[in-house]
Write an enzyme that holds these catalytic residues in place. Sequence first.
Site, short mmCIF file in Angstrom:
data_model
loop_
_atom_site.label_atom_id
_atom_site.label_comp_id
_atom_site.label_asym_id
_atom_site.label_seq_id
_atom_site.Cartn_x
_atom_site.Cartn_y
_atom_site.Cartn_z
N LYS B 113 0.87 -1.17 0.00
CA LYS B 113 0.00 0.00 0.00
C LYS B 113 0.91 1.22 0.00
CE LYS B 113 -3.04 2.87 2.74
NZ LYS B 113 -3.82 3.05 3.98
N GLY B 174 -7.77 9.55 9.49
CA GLY B 174 -8.07 9.70 10.91
C GLY B 174 -9.13 10.73 11.27
N ALA B 200 -9.44 5.71 3.92
CA ALA B 200 -9.23 6.88 4.78
C ALA B 200 -10.46 7.76 4.93
CB ALA B 200 -8.06 7.75 4.31
N GLY B 201 -10.66 8.19 6.16
CA GLY B 201 -11.72 9.15 6.46
C GLY B 201 -13.03 8.54 6.90
N ALA B 222 -9.33 1.67 9.47
CA ALA B 222 -8.64 1.16 10.66
C ALA B 222 -9.20 1.83 11.91
CB ALA B 222 -7.14 1.39 10.55
#
Lengths: 78, 273
Positions: B113, B174, B200-201, B222
């Site tokens: 990644k 995040g 993401a987000g 995550a």
Amino acid sequence: MNITLNGKDHPLDADTTLSALVTRLTGRPLAPNGQATDGRKLGVAVARNAAVVPRSQWSATALADGDDVEIVTAVQGG
Amino acid sequence: MSEQMTGQVTEPATTAALAPLVIDGVELGSRLIMGTGGAPSLDGLGAALVASGTELTTVAMRRYSPAETGSLFQLLEDQGIRVLPNTAGCFTARDAVLTAELAREALETDWVKLEVIADEHTLLPDAVELVEATEQLVNRGFKVFAYTNDDPVLALRLENLGAVAVMPLGSPIGTGLGILNPHNIELIVSRASVPVVLDAGIGTASDAALAMELGCDAVLLATAVTRAQDPVMMATAFRHAVQAGRLASLAGRIPRREHALASSAMEGRAEFL
């Protein structure tokens, strides 16, 4: 002699191989091909002076005074 | 996929809709890719990973420390979850390529990644370095999962350079702000011929469902799980959300209309005099 290991000064006997250094750090004995002798994957990689050294070459790689060595593994991350 | 992972969705049509995602010839039974970042403990992380049903998870490469050998690597090996190393924390193509080389050596995978970020404040990808790194890594035989801005032009360029998947952000890493530009994500999906993974987000389950409804092939998250108050429950929510979004996407939603449209016939109404 002295090397830099993961950013810190590290005194070392002359002619220490990368293989011996990895074993000392991880506590895992290594076969000449760089695989752990306990049969489980080692999961670490080594860069010497900003170049990756394949595990198959660790036992044949003698460290030199002033070498910069990074030993990394997988940690939590997105 | 186990029965527990497929939940109650068992009808033939929906089973077909839940066909595995294929990346670089590898079948992934779950379209939820869970990162391992942000978990306070390995035990908690393991439980959340199992609850999410993920078959692919990201890890970062950092200096080996003898002190912390509760091995993440071992945990993933034990659970049979494929590892996708990232280049998180790299600001230049040079660092990203070197990190990817280390990951390939340590984890024995050529999947990476690719993250090349511009600065720590935004954590947004640096497009110039990203393009450079993608080119170099593809030339060195890596299978590049390119973490990118939600820019349809850049996403297509990364695909043309040989990325096996493009991973546009919903919003900055995040933040949990969800998908800030759904139109761009749809545009990326409509032009891509490699899998598109929304990365993401993501803040909560509906964000993941939306990503799939927009046509994304998978979702990567995550902290939305690992920093939730109940990570296992949230991982379960995401597992269902990704399946629900995928089904909705394939089922074909009704068009949006300006005015109301009755679903009950007007004919045959009783008349009250």
